[in-house]
Motif scaffolding. Structure first.
Motif, short mmCIF file in Angstrom:
data_model
loop_
_atom_site.label_atom_id
_atom_site.label_comp_id
_atom_site.label_asym_id
_atom_site.label_seq_id
_atom_site.Cartn_x
_atom_site.Cartn_y
_atom_site.Cartn_z
N THR A 1 1.06 -0.92 0.00
CA THR A 1 -0.18 0.34 0.35
C THR A 1 1.27 0.84 -0.07
OG1 THR A 1 -0.02 -0.02 2.04
CG2 THR A 1 -1.73 -1.34 1.45
N LYS B 1 0.75 5.69 -0.45
CA LYS B 1 0.29 7.10 -0.59
C LYS B 1 0.87 7.79 -1.95
CE LYS B 1 -3.41 7.23 3.56
NZ LYS B 1 -3.75 7.72 4.02
N ASN C 1 -7.57 4.06 -4.30
CA ASN C 1 -8.35 4.66 -3.60
C ASN C 1 -9.00 5.49 -4.41
OD1 ASN C 1 -6.77 4.37 -1.14
ND2 ASN C 1 -5.32 5.91 -0.79
N GLY D 1 -3.68 7.37 -3.89
CA GLY D 1 -3.11 5.48 -3.14
C GLY D 1 -3.84 4.67 -3.57
N ARG E 1 -2.78 -0.01 -3.18
CA ARG E 1 -3.36 -1.10 -3.20
C ARG E 1 -3.17 -2.16 -3.23
NH1 ARG E 1 -7.09 -3.41 2.45
NH2 ARG E 1 -5.04 -5.25 2.64
#
Length: 230
Positions: A41, A43, A68, A73, A75
């Motif tokens: 992960t 940002k 996100n 961001g 993941r």
């Protein structure tokens, strides 16, 4: 149709299939396995992402991250154990990557020209291309290339597609006498863009910090990746 003919046809189809499956955004990315538990992960600061891509070091597997909602961001889930290089594409048409390509290509004029010709010949469907970065290891070159087709595109039915195509790939070429021969190509990204003649290439930046990320069976948080200065 004789038995030998059927066998030869099967071999030909098997050889062609991987090339076909490598293209198209839905077929570029590797489907994660539930048995893999690696997790990355992060940002980002100074950019809105449209894509975050993880490329296994041998370029066998390529994974697409979940972004996100605000694009700030990403993941990756269910990654296998290994080392990965990241590639980030932003909404304002910037491109950041940490791909492992080997030592920077520093070739004399004739060898560099032949390499350019090998990259150009690797795919004639796209009418424009740019070499963002290249590395040389002995007689092998790895070239990170962006290709664009902003000429007319027709479906098999003859219907025109009102879009341009953009593709990112790593091309592997081997030097033979005064030529570079295509060994294989790994597509990393392929997307349609709004129809625009002369659409610009992505603004490229190599960020070594995005390369060589080790993934084990646990979560890894990269914190904030600052793309403001980059």
């Amino acid at each position: 149709m004789g038995g030998k003919t059927l066998i030869m046809l099967g071999v030909m189809l098997t050889a062609v299939a991987p090339l076909t499956l490598a293209d198209g955004p839905g077929r570029i990315y590797t489907r994660p396995l539930t048995t893999d538990t690696g997790d990355i992960t992060a940002k980002v600061k100074g950019a809105v992402l449209t894509h975050a891509i993880a490329v296994e070091r041998d370029r066998t597997r390529v994974y697409l991250a979940t972004l996100n909602p605000d694009g700030a961001g990403f993941r990756f889930q269910q990654l296998p154990v290994g080392r990965f290089d990241l590639l980030l594409v932003t909404k304002d048409n910037r491109l950041f990557e940490g791909l492992a390509l080997g030592a920077a290509a520093d070739l004399p004029g004739d060898r560099a020209q032949h390499l350019d010709q090998g990259v150009a010949k690797a795919d004639s469907f796209f009418n424009r291309h740019v070499k963002h970065r290249a590395g040389i290891h002995g007689e092998v070159a790895l070239v990170f290339t962006e290709r664009i087709r902003d000429a007319q595109i027709l479906r098999g039915s003859g219907e025109e597609i009102n879009a341009c195509l953009r593709r990112l790939e790593v091309i592997e070429l081997r030097e033979a006498s005064d030529d570079w021969q295509l060994v294989r190509t790994r597509h990393l990204y392929r997307e349609e863009t709004p129809r625009l003649k002369g659409i610009p290439f992505l603004v490229h930046r190599h960020l070594p910090a995005l390369g060589g990320l080790r993934v084990a069976g646990t979560a890894r948080d990269l914190g904030i990746i600052d793309l403001t200065k980059a």
